[in-house]
Design an enzyme around this catalytic site. Structure first.
Site, PDB file in Angstrom:
ATOM      1  N   LYS A   6     -12.281  -4.848  15.474  1.00 55.07           N
ATOM      2  CA  LYS A   6     -13.422  -3.985  15.733  1.00 55.07           C
ATOM      3  C   LYS A   6     -14.705  -4.795  15.540  1.00 55.07           C
ATOM      4  O   LYS A   6     -14.666  -5.953  15.117  1.00 55.07           O
ATOM      5  CB  LYS A   6     -13.372  -2.774  14.799  1.00 55.07           C
ATOM      6  CG  LYS A   6     -12.103  -1.935  14.980  1.00 55.07           C
ATOM      7  CD  LYS A   6     -12.017  -0.809  13.982  1.00 55.07           C
ATOM      8  CE  LYS A   6     -13.026   0.288  14.275  1.00 55.07           C
ATOM      9  NZ  LYS A   6     -12.746   0.978  15.556  1.00 55.07           N
ATOM     10  N   ASP A  30     -15.279  -0.009  24.192  1.00 55.04           N
ATOM     11  CA  ASP A  30     -15.809   0.892  23.173  1.00 55.04           C
ATOM     12  C   ASP A  30     -17.085   1.588  23.631  1.00 55.04           C
ATOM     13  O   ASP A  30     -18.138   0.958  23.764  1.00 55.04           O
ATOM     14  CB  ASP A  30     -16.073   0.102  21.887  1.00 55.04           C
ATOM     15  CG  ASP A  30     -16.521   0.999  20.752  1.00 55.04           C
ATOM     16  OD1 ASP A  30     -15.970   2.108  20.626  1.00 55.04           O
ATOM     17  OD2 ASP A  30     -17.421   0.594  19.997  1.00 55.04           O
TER      18      ASP A  30
END
Length: 223
Positions: free
Chosen positions: A166, A217
């Site tokens: 992430k 994302d």
């Protein structure tokens, strides 16, 4: 996917202890111990039912003499007013387990119904709907099971399932390429690496660095 019975029993015991504590003041003082009763679970809205076995287990853990009939199995569509399951047993048992059983089956059926709705939208395409790890503590197995019951898929079950880079991991490691390179040296050959990308430049870098899976994302369909 099937639920681990040990997990289900432990969860239900925790829930019952939380709700009943040392006694049910109303039921224990009002209802005779020998009184028998019947109960029905009735759908209050259209949807996908999920959690029937879990709901039944609430009562059989309280009293193994309880008998039941499941009329709508997990994954079946129900209409408002449909009888999902019936129970027979001591009235005290039915009253003590009612709220815990309803909480669980309502929660799971709600997830399964929403999952089914989204899965239908992409039916016939190459796309699939997957869930996240944003689950309630202690309820992840039930929630993941409900997602699959509704027709969607599970993403990572937990942090040990796969490596997922992430933004915070990437920033801390010094970039996408550096992070993937470092991970490849340590993870097993069966562990995949997924990279969360925020723009097209990161997407290209992740591809070049050998990411197995790429997540776009919060990116717009038009970039």
């Amino acid at each position: 996917m099937t639920l681990n019975k040990i997990y289900v029993d432990n969860l239900i015991k925790t829930a019952l202890l939380e709700d009943i504590n040392y006694c049910d003041v109303t039921t224990d003082y009002l209802i005779p111990e020998e009184q028998d009763g019947n109960a029905r679970f009735v759908a209050k809205a259209d949807g996908i039912v999920c959690g029937t076995e879990v709901a039944v287990r609430v009562f059989t853990l309280l009293d193994d003499t309880v008998t039941y009939e499941i009329l709508k199995k997990d994954g079946e569509e129900v209409q408002k007013g449909d009888v999902i399951l019936t129970l027979k047993g001591k009235t005290r048992t039915l009253l003590k387990g009612e709220r815990t059983a309803l909480n669980l089956i309502q929660h799971m059926s709600g997830i399964a119904t929403a999952s089914h709705r989204y899965a239908q939208i992409v039916e016939g395409t190459n796309a699939s709907i997957a869930d996240t790890r944003k689950t309630l503590p202690g309820l992840r197995p039930l929630q993941k099971y409900a997602v699959m019951t509704g027709g969607a898929k599970n993403h990572r079950y937990n942090l040990s399932d796969a490596a997922m880079l992430k933004d915070n991991h990437i920033d801390a490691a010094g970039g996408i390429t550096a992070a993937i390179t470092a991970l490849r040296k340590k993870i097993g050959h069966m562990t995949k690496i997924e990279v969360e990308t925020r723009n097209l430049d990161e997407l290209k870098e992740a591809l070049s660095a050998g990411a197995d899976i790429i997540m776009l994302d919060n990116m717009s369909p038009v970039v």
